[in-house]
Design an enzyme around this catalytic site. Structure first.
Site, PDB file in Angstrom:
ATOM      1  N   CYS A 120     -50.452 -39.462   1.697  1.00 27.42           N
ATOM      2  CA  CYS A 120     -50.624 -38.005   1.769  1.00 27.42           C
ATOM      3  C   CYS A 120     -51.438 -37.552   2.979  1.00 27.42           C
ATOM      4  O   CYS A 120     -51.368 -36.396   3.381  1.00 27.42           O
ATOM      5  CB  CYS A 120     -51.258 -37.522   0.482  1.00 27.42           C
ATOM      6  SG  CYS A 120     -50.447 -38.232  -0.960  1.00 27.42           S
ATOM      7  N   HIS A 267     -51.726 -30.636   2.053  1.00 25.60           N
ATOM      8  CA  HIS A 267     -50.750 -31.550   1.446  1.00 25.60           C
ATOM      9  C   HIS A 267     -50.275 -30.933   0.118  1.00 25.60           C
ATOM     10  O   HIS A 267     -51.088 -30.581  -0.743  1.00 25.60           O
ATOM     11  CB  HIS A 267     -51.406 -32.909   1.201  1.00 25.60           C
ATOM     12  CG  HIS A 267     -50.645 -33.768   0.251  1.00 25.60           C
ATOM     13  ND1 HIS A 267     -49.319 -34.086   0.455  1.00 25.60           N
ATOM     14  CD2 HIS A 267     -51.000 -34.354  -0.939  1.00 25.60           C
ATOM     15  CE1 HIS A 267     -48.900 -34.836  -0.552  1.00 25.60           C
ATOM     16  NE2 HIS A 267     -49.894 -35.009  -1.406  1.00 25.60           N
ATOM     17  N   ASN A 297     -43.505 -33.330  -4.456  1.00 31.95           N
ATOM     18  CA  ASN A 297     -44.475 -33.961  -3.557  1.00 31.95           C
ATOM     19  C   ASN A 297     -43.751 -35.050  -2.766  1.00 31.95           C
ATOM     20  O   ASN A 297     -43.417 -36.104  -3.314  1.00 31.95           O
ATOM     21  CB  ASN A 297     -45.612 -34.545  -4.406  1.00 31.95           C
ATOM     22  CG  ASN A 297     -46.655 -35.283  -3.586  1.00 31.95           C
ATOM     23  OD1 ASN A 297     -46.422 -35.609  -2.416  1.00 31.95           O
ATOM     24  ND2 ASN A 297     -47.786 -35.568  -4.182  1.00 31.95           N
TER      25      ASN A 297
END
Lengths: 345, 89
Positions: A120, A267, A297
């Site tokens: 991430c 993120h 994600n």
């Protein structure tokens, strides 16, 4: 006196590619009626995600994103002198995915190509590396590709991760541009690492440690499927611990406050976490960009996908200052303020 | 020398209400004697919501291992009240 370089690394193009297959919440709910998908979606803000086909791997998505960028006319393969591929789901342990991608994209053999294994935080790290290469004169055009296929690591019945993650790739072009009086296009990043959190977002099998255990008879099975484990509450605490401080440092280094930043792109882990961070830091809602409902994600690609979408929507415009923050697996985190370049396409 | 004053910030009923909210349950659902393990609603999303609420209301980051060590809802309430600096009454 320290002399500033005459050139500045700048983001001049971003394109992304997503697998064709879409997994909706309705499909997940049909196979897992006890998961309360509506509740999960209300919290995470994720309604669907793209999933790589069984034979579709990181290099395939990376090549698709790279080709999108070349088709956009931003640059040709011949113009790339460095290829950085950021992935935690490489095709193989070796060779390096970037080498495979270099060949498939037709990037010259004179180019440097290497992988970065970060999740991430990977996009910000990639930008930092590109900035270093460009501003030290080692490179004129860096192609940074972020790509992951975490879906291959998710257990079908793991409610804590399956609804969250989606697969995807983004290609970002970082070029040497004349430095402007207003300062660099990519400011000095802020980094952070705390390996004591490694166990909280973890893929145990699939590399040397599990192979060694299998050989010595310690592993339950010689062929253990790699399965992602995430301790959501610990990850949540970690982000609360580090992200507000990182943002504060970035703003201090920039010599401005929240009001001096046009857009914040973090993120895109999940909406619940993002909203909480936004409110804790005190960022106005209209300057905090979120875009994950249809993609989930996508690990290191969430920030470039969001940047591209913000630019296409006109939310992000030339001259704007955008604060990027990546944080997660490792633990690893990084932040960077970007001045949006006028030639962005 | 500076001293720390313990200003009551959360009572037991408020703590119980916070836990119910995090679990998406209507007020009055829980008595406190329930075993946490037996509650389907106490999943990782609820834990994260509970932690977010305590961070927002009290500015306190709860230790995940201490949450995991709680056996009953009353244990969780006690943890919350203690962390908030309120008298455990």
């Amino acid at each position: 006196m320290h002399e500033l370089p005459a050139i500045s690394a700048a983001i001049t193009a971003i394109e992304y590619a997503l697998p064709e297959r879409v997994l909706t919440n309705a499909e997940l709910a049909a196979t897992h009626p006890d998961w309360q998908l509506d509740k999960i979606a209300a919290k995470t803000g994720i309604r669907q995600r793209h999933i790589a086909a069984p034979s579709e791997c990181a290099s395939d998505l990376a090549v698709a994103a790279g080709n999108e960028l070349f088709r956009s006319g931003a640059i040709s393969p011949a113009g790339i002198d460095t290829l950085v591929v950021c992935t935690q789901s490489p095709d193989y342990v070796l060779p390096t995915t970037a080498c495979i991608v270099q060949d498939r994209l037709g990037i010259p053999t004179s180019a440097a190509a290497f992988d970065v294994n970060l999740g991430c935080s990977g996009y910000v790290y990639g930008l930092g590396i590109a900035k270093g290469l460009v501003e030290s004169g080692q490179s004129a055009a860096v192609l940074l590709i972020t790509v992951d296929t975490y879906s291959k690591y998710l257990a079908d019945d793991d409610r804590s991760v399956r609804p969250l993650f989606g697969d995807g790739a983004a290609a970002t072009l970082v070029r040497a541009c004349p430095r402007k009086a207003a300062g660099p296009f990519l400011a000095r990043p802020v980094w952070g690492t705390d390996g004591s959190g490694a166990k909280n977002l973890f893929l145990k099998a699939g590399a040397a440690k599990s192979a060694a255990a299998a050989v010595s008879g310690c592993a339950a099975s010689a062929v253990e499927a790699p399965r992602l484990y995430m301790n959501g509450p610990e990850i949540f605490n970690f982000t609360l611990r580090v992200v507000p401080g990182m943002v504060e440092r970035l703003l201090q280094e920039d010599g401005t406050g929240i009001e001096g930043i046009d857009l914040f792109v973090f993120h895109q882990a999940n909406e619940y976490l993002l909203r909480h961070l936004r409110d804790k830091i005190g960022i106005p809602e209209e300057r905090f960009y979120m875009s994950l409902a249809d993609v989930g994600n996508t690990v290191s690609s969430t920030i470039p996908i969001a940047l591209k979408r913000a630019a296409c929507e006109g939310v992000l415009q030339p001259g704007h200052k955008v604060l990027l923050a990546g944080f997660g697996v490792g633990y690893s985190w990084g932040g960077l303020i970007v001045r949006w370049h006028e030639s962005f396409s | 020398m500076a001293t720390t004053s313990h200003v009551p910030r959360m009572s037991r009923p408020e703590g119980l209400q916070t836990i119910q909210q995090a679990m998406g349950l209507p007020p009055g659902t829980l008595t406190g004697s329930e075993e946490i393990e037996s509650l389907d609603e106490w999943n990782s999303l609820a834990v994260v919501e509970f932690m977010a609420m305590t961070d927002k209301k009290l500015g306190v980051s709860l230790d995940v291992e201490r949450i995991a060590a709680c056996v009953t809802i009353d244990d969780l309430v006690s943890l919350l009240v203690a962390e908030s600096g309120a008298p455990d009454a």
